[in-house]
Design a protein around this motif. Structure first.
Motif, mmCIF file in Angstrom:
data_model
loop_
_atom_site.group_PDB
_atom_site.id
_atom_site.type_symbol
_atom_site.label_atom_id
_atom_site.label_comp_id
_atom_site.label_asym_id
_atom_site.label_seq_id
_atom_site.Cartn_x
_atom_site.Cartn_y
_atom_site.Cartn_z
ATOM 1 N N ALA A 1 0.819 -1.217 0.000
ATOM 2 C CA ALA A 1 0.000 0.000 0.000
ATOM 3 C C ALA A 1 0.851 1.264 0.000
ATOM 4 O O ALA A 1 0.314 2.367 -0.094
ATOM 5 N N ASP A 2 2.165 1.103 0.134
ATOM 6 C CA ASP A 2 3.019 2.301 0.088
ATOM 7 C C ASP A 2 4.362 1.962 -0.566
ATOM 8 O O ASP A 2 4.585 0.827 -0.995
ATOM 9 N N GLY A 3 5.241 2.959 -0.616
ATOM 10 C CA GLY A 3 6.507 2.775 -1.327
ATOM 11 C C GLY A 3 7.412 1.739 -0.679
ATOM 12 O O GLY A 3 8.224 1.111 -1.365
ATOM 13 N N ARG A 4 7.264 1.538 0.624
ATOM 14 C CA ARG A 4 8.061 0.502 1.289
ATOM 15 C C ARG A 4 7.695 -0.873 0.753
ATOM 16 O O ARG A 4 8.563 -1.716 0.493
ATOM 17 N N GLY A 5 6.393 -1.101 0.585
ATOM 18 C CA GLY A 5 5.923 -2.381 0.051
ATOM 19 C C GLY A 5 6.395 -2.578 -1.386
ATOM 20 O O GLY A 5 6.785 -3.680 -1.777
ATOM 21 N N VAL A 6 6.345 -1.492 -2.167
ATOM 22 C CA VAL A 6 6.799 -1.585 -3.562
ATOM 23 C C VAL A 6 8.282 -1.969 -3.577
ATOM 24 O O VAL A 6 8.698 -2.915 -4.268
ATOM 25 N N ALA A 7 9.084 -1.269 -2.772
ATOM 26 C CA ALA A 7 10.524 -1.553 -2.729
ATOM 27 C C ALA A 7 10.774 -2.987 -2.269
ATOM 28 O O ALA A 7 11.614 -3.696 -2.827
ATOM 29 N N ALA A 8 10.020 -3.430 -1.269
ATOM 30 C CA ALA A 8 10.231 -4.769 -0.707
ATOM 31 C C ALA A 8 10.012 -5.862 -1.752
ATOM 32 O O ALA A 8 10.809 -6.791 -1.858
#
Ligand code: TUI
Length: 315
Positions: A173-180
């Motif tokens: 749901a956020d950029g951390r998840g995308v990066a992960a």
């Protein structure tokens, strides 16, 4: 700037799909996502062939960017939808809740890029050998109809067995998840829950409020006894389904009859008591309403910063 094979394959600016959510993902939402540089998807689930065609025609007026259609294979309209996407020259089709194999030959023949949503590496392998050009690996953190595995476990295992790009879904749901998920080998992301509160998403206000107010522990899965577990936000309806889950005095047919119309009651009527408000475990991360453009730009700015910052841990 994050660029992967997905950008090139589909001609999109950002490697992000909007989930093809039944009763939610209409022409307005899909075209807004596509206009913002992602891949918008119209959900065919709740429409017969002619209703789907009308929605596609609407989206064509709202965007000149590529958009796709999601075909939910358990839908009674799947056959009609499979034909309409060919007739309407849809460039990309995603599928869910079953095996798309019986439609794939016709779609590939028509030049459609087929990207099935899959819950395991075995199914990923099967659809890729049948011609899928990418897969969406969807973990059980997702809202709606889900598989067994978590995104964290599923994505790298799928990446290990297919050569095509993998798009990760579930819990992002956020950029951390995308990066992960990029660190797990994914080359794209699919988000559903966050788009529920997009300005261009036309669902009932009550649905948006439930997502905006959700905490991490506020979803529950029901429907395992039917072989298709569904994740939704807790409410009276979800709790009553959960109570019936292991009640042997209720037949599966009776259980199924409780589900009829529940998603519509949530999305269209905003019926807090008897609606099924499908959403993922990441609902607790969704705190603000934005346009699709704002969301997508913010997601990739954050992901970019997280990925660049990650090197600080490497000594
Ligand atoms: O399809 C979804 N999510 C959905 S569909 C939906 S509508 C609905 N569904 C069930 C009951 C009531 C309403 C709401 N959310 N996600 C994609 C997804 N696909 N999740 C799991 C699968 C899947 C499962 C089995 C994909 C392939 C598959 O293959 C089985 C086989 O035998 O090949």
């Amino acid at each position: 700037m994050i660029k992967t094979r997905i950008n090139e394959l589909l001609g999109i600016k950002y490697p992000i799909f909007q989930g093809g959510m039944a009763w939610v993902a209409d022409a307005a939402l899909a075209s807004a996502v596509s206009n913002a540089g992602g891949l918008g998807l119209i959900a065919a689930m709740n429409s017969n062939g002619e209703q789907l065609r009308a929605e596609i025609k609407k989206a064509k007026l709202l965007t000149d960017k590529p958009f796709g259609v999601n075909i939910m294979l358990m839908s009674p309209f799947a056959e009609e939808a499979a034909r309409v996407v060919i007739e309407e020259g849809i460039p990309v089709v995603t599928t869910g809740a079953g095996s798309p194999l019986k439609f794939m030959e016709a779609w590939l023949e028509a030049g459609i890029k087929v990207i099935p949503v899959i819950p395991s590496s075995a199914i990923a392998r099967r659809v890729v050998s049948a011609g899928a050009c990418a897969v969406v690996a969807e973990g059980g953190e997702s809202g709606g109809h889900i598989g067994e595995l978590s995104t964290m476990a599923l994505v790298p295992q799928v990446c290990d067995v297919v050569d095509v790009p993998v798009i990760a879904a579930g819990g992002i749901a956020d950029g951390r998840g995308v990066a992960a998920v990029f660190m797990l080998g994914a080359e794209g992301v699919q988000l559903g829950t966050r788009f529920l509160v997009a300005a261009e998403c036309g669902i009932h206000r009550n649905y948006k409020e439930k997502v905006l107010n959700a905490r991490d522990i506020d979803t529950i899965t029901t429907g395992k006894r039917l072989g298709h577990p569904v994740r939704q936000l807790k409410n009276e309806f979800a709790r009553s389904l959960a109570a019936k889950e292991f009640d042997s005095s209720i037949t599966n047919e009776e259980f199924e009859s409780f589900l009829a119309g529940s998603l519509r009651r949530a999305a269209i009527e905003g019926d807090i008591k008897t609606g099924s408000f499908m959403a993922g475990q990441c609902a607790g991360l969704v705190k603000k309403e934005q346009t699709c453009k704002e969301m997508i730009e913010e997601l990739f700015e954050e992901a970019d910063a997280v990925l660049r910052g990650a090197v600080k841990w490497v000594k």
